[in-house]
Write an enzyme that holds these catalytic residues in place. Structure first.
Site, mmCIF file in Angstrom:
data_model
loop_
_atom_site.group_PDB
_atom_site.id
_atom_site.type_symbol
_atom_site.label_atom_id
_atom_site.label_comp_id
_atom_site.label_asym_id
_atom_site.label_seq_id
_atom_site.Cartn_x
_atom_site.Cartn_y
_atom_site.Cartn_z
ATOM 1 N N LYS A 23 0.837 -1.208 0.000
ATOM 2 C CA LYS A 23 0.000 0.000 0.000
ATOM 3 C C LYS A 23 0.866 1.251 0.000
ATOM 4 O O LYS A 23 0.625 2.196 -0.761
ATOM 5 C CB LYS A 23 -0.922 -0.019 1.214
ATOM 6 C CG LYS A 23 -1.941 1.107 1.236
ATOM 7 C CD LYS A 23 -2.909 0.964 2.417
ATOM 8 C CE LYS A 23 -3.796 -0.248 2.247
ATOM 9 N NZ LYS A 23 -4.764 -0.406 3.350
ATOM 10 N N ARG A 93 -3.473 2.933 8.574
ATOM 11 C CA ARG A 93 -3.799 1.674 7.896
ATOM 12 C C ARG A 93 -2.576 0.777 7.792
ATOM 13 O O ARG A 93 -1.452 1.256 7.649
ATOM 14 C CB ARG A 93 -4.318 1.935 6.471
ATOM 15 C CG ARG A 93 -5.541 2.813 6.361
ATOM 16 C CD ARG A 93 -5.811 3.135 4.881
ATOM 17 N NE ARG A 93 -6.826 4.141 4.689
ATOM 18 C CZ ARG A 93 -8.080 3.892 4.315
ATOM 19 N NH1 ARG A 93 -8.453 2.652 4.095
ATOM 20 N NH2 ARG A 93 -8.948 4.858 4.147
ATOM 21 N N GLY A 102 -8.281 -7.244 4.272
ATOM 22 C CA GLY A 102 -9.134 -7.469 5.432
ATOM 23 C C GLY A 102 -8.473 -8.190 6.595
ATOM 24 O O GLY A 102 -9.114 -8.444 7.611
ATOM 25 N N MET A 104 -5.723 -7.204 8.380
ATOM 26 C CA MET A 104 -5.175 -6.354 9.443
ATOM 27 C C MET A 104 -6.049 -5.123 9.609
ATOM 28 O O MET A 104 -7.084 -5.000 8.975
ATOM 29 C CB MET A 104 -3.714 -6.027 9.129
ATOM 30 C CG MET A 104 -2.816 -7.252 9.255
ATOM 31 S SD MET A 104 -1.110 -6.931 8.817
ATOM 32 C CE MET A 104 -1.233 -6.649 7.057
ATOM 33 N N ARG A 337 -4.000 -1.445 -5.910
ATOM 34 C CA ARG A 337 -3.201 -2.672 -5.817
ATOM 35 C C ARG A 337 -3.672 -3.615 -6.899
ATOM 36 O O ARG A 337 -4.781 -3.466 -7.431
ATOM 37 C CB ARG A 337 -3.370 -3.327 -4.438
ATOM 38 C CG ARG A 337 -4.794 -3.762 -4.121
ATOM 39 C CD ARG A 337 -4.922 -4.228 -2.692
ATOM 40 N NE ARG A 337 -6.318 -4.473 -2.326
ATOM 41 C CZ ARG A 337 -6.769 -4.567 -1.086
ATOM 42 N NH1 ARG A 337 -5.927 -4.422 -0.079
ATOM 43 N NH2 ARG A 337 -8.041 -4.787 -0.843
ATOM 44 N N HIS A 456 -3.927 -41.153 4.965
ATOM 45 C CA HIS A 456 -4.467 -41.975 3.877
ATOM 46 C C HIS A 456 -5.627 -41.249 3.187
ATOM 47 O O HIS A 456 -5.687 -41.168 1.957
ATOM 48 C CB HIS A 456 -4.943 -43.325 4.421
ATOM 49 C CG HIS A 456 -5.601 -44.185 3.393
ATOM 50 N ND1 HIS A 456 -6.964 -44.174 3.182
ATOM 51 C CD2 HIS A 456 -5.086 -45.060 2.498
ATOM 52 C CE1 HIS A 456 -7.264 -45.014 2.200
ATOM 53 N NE2 HIS A 456 -6.145 -45.571 1.774
ATOM 54 N N SER A 766 13.945 -41.327 -6.225
ATOM 55 C CA SER A 766 12.701 -40.584 -6.095
ATOM 56 C C SER A 766 12.542 -40.256 -4.617
ATOM 57 O O SER A 766 12.535 -41.153 -3.776
ATOM 58 C CB SER A 766 11.515 -41.408 -6.592
ATOM 59 O OG SER A 766 10.333 -40.646 -6.497
ATOM 60 N N CYS A 833 8.270 -37.642 -5.269
ATOM 61 C CA CYS A 833 6.937 -38.226 -5.450
ATOM 62 C C CYS A 833 6.074 -38.104 -4.210
ATOM 63 O O CYS A 833 4.990 -38.686 -4.145
ATOM 64 C CB CYS A 833 7.037 -39.682 -5.879
ATOM 65 S SG CYS A 833 7.785 -40.767 -4.644
ATOM 66 N N TYR A 853 12.311 -34.162 -12.266
ATOM 67 C CA TYR A 853 10.860 -34.057 -12.338
ATOM 68 C C TYR A 853 10.249 -33.982 -10.937
ATOM 69 O O TYR A 853 10.898 -34.314 -9.946
ATOM 70 C CB TYR A 853 10.257 -35.257 -13.098
ATOM 71 C CG TYR A 853 10.401 -36.582 -12.377
ATOM 72 C CD1 TYR A 853 9.461 -36.998 -11.443
ATOM 73 C CD2 TYR A 853 11.487 -37.422 -12.637
ATOM 74 C CE1 TYR A 853 9.600 -38.213 -10.772
ATOM 75 C CE2 TYR A 853 11.634 -38.633 -11.974
ATOM 76 C CZ TYR A 853 10.687 -39.016 -11.045
ATOM 77 O OH TYR A 853 10.826 -40.213 -10.370
#
Length: 872
Positions: A23, A93, A102, A104, A337, A456, A766, A833, A853
């Site tokens: 801000k 503010r 909203g 703070m 913003r 699970h 992995s 994974c 990956y």
């Protein structure tokens, strides 16, 4: 020279976000652009950090600097703080570097007291406005600074309106509001024990301290955890000269967006109220007017506002969310913003900005929050119905989406009610187990009293794309009578409940849902993302349906196939139980021989579904006790088929009991004890691969066999010897040129520490970060939810380490293992994974340490693709 903590708006700019907050940086930027911004100053985020370092005290030097800048404001505005002739009133503010709408606190009209308000009334010639501003200030200050709840003041307002026979605040007279201000001060004194502060400096320091304090209020802490905002950033405080929208019918206030935040349509969207202050627009006390109506009410201000909107969007090159006030026909900009928006709007706005020539394709990729894509892939609640509903409880948001249905308490009932009765159901369990898989598949949503983000229920639900809320410890379960108690109410089988898997909210009523829809913008953004990422994205999938769904979302293979999930169908579980109850190796092999063709068929279907992409198959991992029966009738049936007594079967089941099964006889330890399990699974994998390769000669089928839970190279050598002999014999007998790889999961800290040794045998790693996190932290992933809230409250942890990878500890092990593995085997393939594979911050970390990956549940594949592009 002492450190500078305070900056005039004219001293800052938009690049100073880390210091001035979003801000403050934007107010400075608008000031530099020559826009009508009420002037003021920003107290930096460093001052907030200093406040906490000093034991939640604003030190004398910072207080002196703040008052020095009040003097500078007086020079700019020509008004004086606390003056009776021309008083300076300010707003205070919050403004962190990441937008937290909203979360703070804000205080308006600061600087008023009993004498200043009289002078203010005389100067403006508008006593009603002056006392309206004063009563608002007392209420805000009491609520925000002194934590006296708003409800006490709202009650006094309601009583005053009732006594005067009016319905709106605006119908109260100046005398009414003056009387109300007196009542508010009396209420303050009754709650606090002291008079309301009249010294403007004392008011200001109290307000600044309250904004700093609000950085750590519960809603702000929760929001930060939800949005990966570090707690050490702190918030800035903006002190700004007041402009008044409540001076009469030529004044007003509003909020607007340069594009529709719900749809992304390029059209000004917002609302305003005349004769009001900012909080009135969102409070709902009066019905605001739409922004286009301002053209009729105040055309000059509207035209100026439209022009400013265009300038701001062009300057920031993104949709803007703005607050404005009109004081006696003059327009002032209080904030701008980058606006919050729905996932669908985010995609449309990004694509439209590219088409308009405003941003590049890469910038479009960077402006989408990957987590938002969840909302496009799962059902959501009808927005109007959700607004009217109130949650009865909240727990862990384990799998996104919305679900509404009738309560059932067993997986069997979930299946029966869905298949035979055509009902939509919510499966409510203490916790789920692998045996519940079919019922979980049919349920609209899953609610558990126990378990964490990697329990699970959570893992399976995410894989299915099913809504799940887990770990609701407030539930008092009565499974025997098919009912549970929550928030003081009993819910029985057949009662409606609704779950929000994106927030963790639980509703004791039916809330209608709407199906997810994916527009053309989704494909465009994903296409651009794929151009800019190097990290591959695979999926965790155990069925062809899951694999096909993941492939449709852009998965480039399977990074984890959990073979044990294939064993729970009725014809297979019997053979597994036969194997467990066998007395000899020959008996076990005979039982496993029944499963082999079924496993082979499963693997063939997976290879077919992926169309030649790589498939990593993890050999049997869970402890054997998970497969044995628990119901008496099932135990009796097993005894009969095995030719044993019920007592014998119960003795076998008892022998499988472990005090800590997650660290017990599981993973590669099963194959060390029973190599025939690994032999059977190898036969199934290799035969399936040969068959599919023969059917599709152009597909590059290279099976990846993953041995789980290895902590010592000799374990891997032992199990691998059975795998390679079996595989090589089958390949030779078939006359095939099939290649395969044998690797391991790195999920035990010792494996990470000795990764250079393990890489001598493993052709790929992995990282199983669920177990690696569990064993590194030393607490159960299913039980951690019981105490993690205390860790958040006491600032020990900022996030759930099972949802967001702990890069300091667990991440160090991953980085170390990756480096050690590459030292031994430069071409080693490295992946992850665990469920962390779909978390954007974890994806960025995986890119940074050079993994090949990430693998995640099917519905998180688009999230990972976008996060990988943003990490590049």
């Amino acid at each position: 020279m002492s450190k500078k903590y305070v900056y005039l708006f004219s001293e800052g700019n938009g690049s100073m976000r880390e210091l001035l907050g979003g801000k403050g940086a934007n107010l400075a930027e608008m000031t530099n652009l020559g826009m009508p911004v009420p002037q003021g100053f920003t107290i930096s985020t460093e001052a907030c950090t200093k406040y906490y370092d000093d034991g939640e005290i604003i030190n004398d030097d910072i207080q002196a600097e703040i008052m020095e800048y009040i003097t500078k404001m007086e020079g700019i505005t020509g008004k004086k703080f606390g003056d009776l002739e021309n008083p300076l009133l300010v707003s205070v503010r919050s403004g962190s570097r990441a937008s937290m709408p909203g979360m703070m606190d804000t205080i308006l009209n600061l600087g008023l007291n009993d004498t200043v308000v009289e002078a203010f009334a005389q100067k403006t010639g508008n006593p009603r406005f002056a006392y309206d501003s004063y009563r608002r200030f007392i209420q805000m200050y009491s609520d925000v600074v002194m934590e006296v709840g708003k409800k006490y003041f709202e009650k006094l307002i309601d009583e005053m309106k009732e006594a005067k026979g009016v319905t709106l605040d605006t119908e109260l007279t100046a005398d009414d509001l003056k009387k109300l201000a007196g009542q508010f001060k009396a209420e303050y004194k009754s709650k606090i024990g002291t008079d309301f502060p009249s010294d403007p400096k004392e008011q200001l320091m109290g307000a600044v301290k309250a904004v700093f304090r609000s950085w750590d209020n519960p809603r702000a802490v929760y929001y930060r955890r939800m949005n990966d905002i570090p707690g050490n950033w702190g918030t800035a405080v903006n002190v700004q000269a007041m402009v008044f929208g409540n001076m009469g019918d030529t004044s007003g206030t509003g909020v607007a967006f340069t594009r529709n935040p719900s749809t992304g349509e390029k059209k000004l969207y917002g609302e305003f109220l005349m004769n009001a202050q900012g909080e009135d627009v969102v409070a709902g006390v009066r019905t605001p007017q739409t922004i286009d109506q301002l053209k009729e009410v105040m055309p000059a201000a509207y035209n100026q506002f439209v022009e400013i909107c265009g300038k701001l969007e062009n300057h920031y090159r993104d949709m803007q969310d703005m607050e404005f006030t009109i004081e006696d026909t003059k327009l002032y900009m209080l904030q701008t913003r980058n606006g919050k928006r729905t996932a669908a709007a985010a995609l449309k706005i990004a694509c439209d900005l590219v088409d308009e020539g405003t941003i590049s394709e890469k910038e479009a990729v960077m402006m989408i929050d990957p987590k938002q894509l969840d909302a496009l892939l799962h059902p959501q609640f009808d927005s109007k119905a959700l607004k009217a509903a109130k949650p009865i409880a909240s727990a862990l948001a384990a799998s996104p989406g919305a679900a509404c249905g009738k309560v059932v308490f067993t997986a069997e009932d979930a299946t029966e009610w869905t298949v035979k009765k055509g009902e939509k159901v919510i499966l409510v369990r203490l916790e789920t187990s692998p045996e519940d898989i079919e019922g979980m598949h049919y349920a609209q949503g899953i609610l558990t009293a126990r378990g964490g983000m990697t329990s699970h229920a959570a893992v399976v639900a995410r894989g299915m794309g099913t809504c799940c809320v887990s770990g609701c410890g407030e539930i008092k379960m009565d499974e025997e009578n098919k009912q549970f108690t929550l928030a003081g109410k009993v819910y029985k089988e057949g009662d409606y409940i609704s779950l929000d898997g994106s927030t963790g909210n639980i509703y004791g009523e039916a809330i209608p849902t709407v199906e997810a829809t994916i527009g053309g913008e989704f494909g465009r953004i994903m296409g651009w993302a794929d151009q800019y990422r190097v990290l591959k994205v695979r999926t965790n999938a155990d069925t062809p349906a899951d694999a096909q769904k993941a492939a449709s979302f852009g998965a480039e293979g399977i990074g984890l196939c959990r073979t044990e999930h294939m064993f729970f169908e009725a014809d297979r579980i019997a053979a597994i139980r036969e194997m467990i109850c066998s007395d000899t190796k020959e008996q076990r092999e005979a039982a496993l021989a029944k499963i082999e063709p079924m496993q082979q068929g499963d693997f063939e279907a997976l290879y077919e579904a992926l169309g030649g992409f790589p498939v990593t198959i993890r050999f049997l991992d869970p402890p054997l006790h998970e497969f044995v029966p628990t119901e008496e009738k099932d135990i009796e049936l097993l005894a009969k088929t095995q030719g044993k007594s019920v007592e014998d079967i119960k003795a076998i089941i008892a022998s499988l009991h472990e005090f800590n099964p997650m660290m017990g006889h599981r993973g590669c330890r099963l194959a060390v004890t029973y190599p025939e399990i690994a032999v059977m699974q190898t036969k199934a994998v290799i035969k399936a691969a040969i068959n599919v390769k023969n059917a599709h000669p152009d597909w590059d089928i290279v099976p990846e066999i993953m041995i789980p839970l290895v902590g010592e190279i000799k374990e891997l050598q032992f199990v691998k010897s059975f795998v390679t002999k079996t595989a090589d014999d089958i390949i030779a007998a078939a006359g095939s040129d099939l290649h395969y790889k044998v690797g391991t999961m790195i999920e035990i800290p010792r494996a990470a520490l000795t990764a250079d040794e393990i890489a001598k045998e493993a052709e790929f790693f992995s990282f199983g970060t669920n177990d690696l996190t569990q064993m590194t932290f030393g607490f159960s992933r299913d039980d951690a939810g019981k105490f993690l809230d205390s860790y958040y409250a006491n600032k020990i942890y900022e996030s759930d380490p099972f949802a967001k990878l702990d890069q300091v500890g667990v991440g160090k092990l991953v980085k170390m293992a990756a480096e050690l593995g590459r030292q031994t085997r430069p071409d080693i393939k490295l992946g992850i994974c665990g469920e962390h594979g779909g978390d954007p911050s974890t994806v960025a970390f995986c890119h940074s340490v050079g993994l090949s990956y990430v693998s995640c549940s099917p519905f998180r594949v688009p999230i990972a693709r976008l996060a990988a592009a943003q990490a590049y």
